[in-house]
Motif scaffolding. Structure first.
Motif, PDB file in Angstrom:
ATOM      1  N   ASP A  92       0.860  -1.189   0.000  1.00 32.17           N
ATOM      2  CA  ASP A  92       0.000   0.000   0.000  1.00 32.17           C
ATOM      3  C   ASP A  92       0.893   1.234   0.000  1.00 32.17           C
ATOM      4  N   SER A  93       0.877   1.995  -1.106  1.00 29.86           N
ATOM      5  CA  SER A  93       1.701   3.202  -1.175  1.00 29.86           C
ATOM      6  C   SER A  93       1.055   4.209  -2.117  1.00 29.86           C
ATOM      7  N   TRP A  94       1.668   5.381  -2.191  1.00 27.32           N
ATOM      8  CA  TRP A  94       1.128   6.467  -2.995  1.00 27.32           C
ATOM      9  C   TRP A  94       2.223   7.049  -3.875  1.00 27.32           C
ATOM     10  N   ARG A  95       1.828   7.530  -5.045  1.00 29.29           N
ATOM     11  CA  ARG A  95       2.757   8.246  -5.910  1.00 29.29           C
ATOM     12  C   ARG A  95       2.096   9.541  -6.364  1.00 29.29           C
ATOM     13  N   VAL A  96       2.842  10.618  -6.336  1.00 22.63           N
ATOM     14  CA  VAL A  96       2.363  11.901  -6.851  1.00 22.63           C
ATOM     15  C   VAL A  96       3.293  12.326  -7.975  1.00 22.63           C
ATOM     16  N   ASP A  97       2.739  12.518  -9.163  1.00 29.15           N
ATOM     17  CA  ASP A  97       3.506  12.944 -10.334  1.00 29.15           C
ATOM     18  C   ASP A  97       3.266  14.410 -10.604  1.00 29.15           C
ATOM     19  N   LEU A  98       4.332  15.097 -10.961  1.00 32.03           N
ATOM     20  CA  LEU A  98       4.243  16.496 -11.359  1.00 32.03           C
ATOM     21  C   LEU A  98       3.963  16.557 -12.856  1.00 32.03           C
ATOM     22  N   LEU A  99       2.902  17.281 -13.245  1.00 34.85           N
ATOM     23  CA  LEU A  99       2.497  17.408 -14.644  1.00 34.85           C
ATOM     24  C   LEU A  99       2.589  18.863 -15.085  1.00 34.85           C
ATOM     25  N   ASP A 100       2.723  19.081 -16.385  1.00 34.19           N
ATOM     26  CA  ASP A 100       2.611  20.442 -16.892  1.00 34.19           C
ATOM     27  C   ASP A 100       1.130  20.767 -17.121  1.00 34.19           C
ATOM     28  N   ARG A 101       0.822  21.939 -17.643  1.00 35.60           N
ATOM     29  CA  ARG A 101      -0.570  22.368 -17.776  1.00 35.60           C
ATOM     30  C   ARG A 101      -1.340  21.562 -18.822  1.00 35.60           C
ATOM     31  N   LEU A 102      -0.627  20.789 -19.653  1.00 39.84           N
ATOM     32  CA  LEU A 102      -1.269  19.912 -20.630  1.00 39.84           C
ATOM     33  C   LEU A 102      -1.336  18.478 -20.126  1.00 39.84           C
ATOM     34  N   ASP A 103      -1.033  18.278 -18.837  1.00 39.81           N
ATOM     35  CA  ASP A 103      -1.066  16.969 -18.167  1.00 39.81           C
ATOM     36  C   ASP A 103       0.020  16.023 -18.645  1.00 39.81           C
ATOM     37  N   ASN A 104       1.081  16.544 -19.211  1.00 38.99           N
ATOM     38  CA  ASN A 104       2.246  15.726 -19.547  1.00 38.99           C
ATOM     39  C   ASN A 104       3.104  15.544 -18.299  1.00 38.99           C
ATOM     40  N   THR A 105       3.608  14.337 -18.073  1.00 40.13           N
ATOM     41  CA  THR A 105       4.392  14.052 -16.877  1.00 40.13           C
ATOM     42  C   THR A 105       5.773  14.705 -16.967  1.00 40.13           C
ATOM     43  N   LYS A 106       6.144  15.427 -15.886  1.00 41.89           N
ATOM     44  CA  LYS A 106       7.465  16.032 -15.785  1.00 41.89           C
ATOM     45  C   LYS A 106       8.394  15.167 -14.939  1.00 41.89           C
ATOM     46  N   CYS A 107       7.901  14.721 -13.778  1.00 39.59           N
ATOM     47  CA  CYS A 107       8.699  13.870 -12.907  1.00 39.59           C
ATOM     48  C   CYS A 107       7.819  13.401 -11.757  1.00 39.59           C
TER      49      CYS A 107
END
Length: 345
Positions: free
Chosen positions: A3-18
């Motif tokens: 059981d874990s969580w991941r948070v991804d940083l996206l740009d304003r077009l929802d493309n993954t940054k990191c």
């Protein structure tokens, strides 16, 4: 259980940054009675290797469990400042779902003419406000008359007024971050998406839950009074529960509990009919049940089955705490119109 969580940083077009590292804590919630249903917060320990554009970037939250990954929404972050404790710097980040993009005043008078195609216009407004992809049930229905909004109205008000005009649900965001445009379906016409209980084919449910219904506030009858003005006596339309009804005056110590309201009915018969309709509305008894269970893909507005109680109910609130062993707390509602009490007497 993994059981874990991941948070991804996206740009304003929802493309993954990191991937966003060094999360300390967080919570997510959805409420069906809010204009912007989704909100939340996370605490992030600053990482010098991560550059966040606080005015444009978005955060995608994902739960990772034994059954795989469950998306938990794409969120607009708001960071008011930093909290510094020696070598550690943390940011308290507030989250709103994508509906917030439309929650700003339009700033000018807006009139949409008769014949405007509603779902097409909604999609146009969503795109213009940066909402990105939509999950839309398109319709050919058009406005039957022109609609006008003042400059102080928000784009969200405009969109929801348009959707209401064709019996669609208010705008929401799904767990993939898409804005959802969908027709309203009455709870008794929906298909349950999950069953909670203890059976092998049911989702796990903690054995403790609350079950509430405001019986005491229910009236035994309705009186609608019509005033004729001056010294002329008006008239009253009456409707009462039959003695056989479990909430009737006869079953409550013989003491009537009346809801009294004014009416503009033109005859006694119309006033009586209106009183009966009002009483029928009030007898839609809402039963609210709070349940706890592991994280799953059910969303606010979904119909679920509560196995131990044997009833279907609509999810109206959902709260999730991010962390190991995360537990979801839902409020679900079941509306009864058949005259039965929500539990045995």
């Amino acid at each position: 259980m993994h059981d874990s969580w991941r948070v991804d940083l996206l740009d304003r077009l929802d493309n993954t940054k990191c991937e966003l590292p060094r999360l300390a804590s967080g919570q997510l919630s959805w409420k069906s009675d809010q204009a912007v249903p989704g909100s939340g917060s996370i605490t992030w320990t600053r990482d010098p290797g991560v550059d966040i554009d606080w005015l444009n970037d978005r955060l995608r939250v994902t739960h990772i469990g034994d059954d795989g990954e469950t998306p938990m929404g794409v969120w607009l972050p708001s960071m008011p400042g930093w909290d510094v404790d020696g070598p550690v710097t943390r940011a308290p980040i507030s989250l709103s779902d994508k509906v917030e993009l439309l929650n700003w005043p339009i700033g000018a008078w807006l009139t949409l003419p008769k014949g405007t195609l509603v779902t097409a216009k909604v999609a146009e407004i969503v795109r213009a406000r940066g909402g990105g992809a939509t999950q839309s049930t398109d319709s050919t229905e058009a406005l039957t008359k022109a609609m006008t909004w003042e400059p102080t109205a928000t784009w969200l008000t405009v969109v929801n007024d348009l959707l209401t005009a064709i019996t669609y649900l208010p705008l929401t965001a799904d767990m993939a971050g898409r804005l959802v445009v969908a027709p309203y379906v009455a709870p008794d016409k929906r298909i349950p998406v999950a069953t909670y209980g203890g059976a092998d084919d049911e989702l796990r449910l903690k054995p403790q839950w609350s079950d509430r219904s405001e019986l005491f506030a229910m009236p035994t009858g309705v009186r609608l009074y019509v005033s004729r003005g001056g010294t002329t006596k008006g008239f009253i339309g009456s409707a009462d529960l039959p003695d056989s009804h479990p909430l009737s005056a006869a079953n409550r110590g013989g003491i009537p509990r009346l809801l009294t309201e004014s009416s503009d009915a033109t005859t006694r018969a119309k006033a009586a009919a209106a009183a009966q309709r009002r009483l029928d509305e009030l007898m839609q008894l809402t039963r609210t049940i709070t349940v706890k269970h592991p994280v799953d893909a059910v969303q606010v507005g979904d119909l679920i089955t509560h196995g131990p109680l044997g009833i279907n109910a609509t999810v109206v609130d959902r709260n999730v705490t991010l962390g190991t062993g995360a537990v979801v707390e839902d409020s679900v509602q079941h509306t009864s119109t058949g005259g039965e009490l929500p539990w045995p007497t």
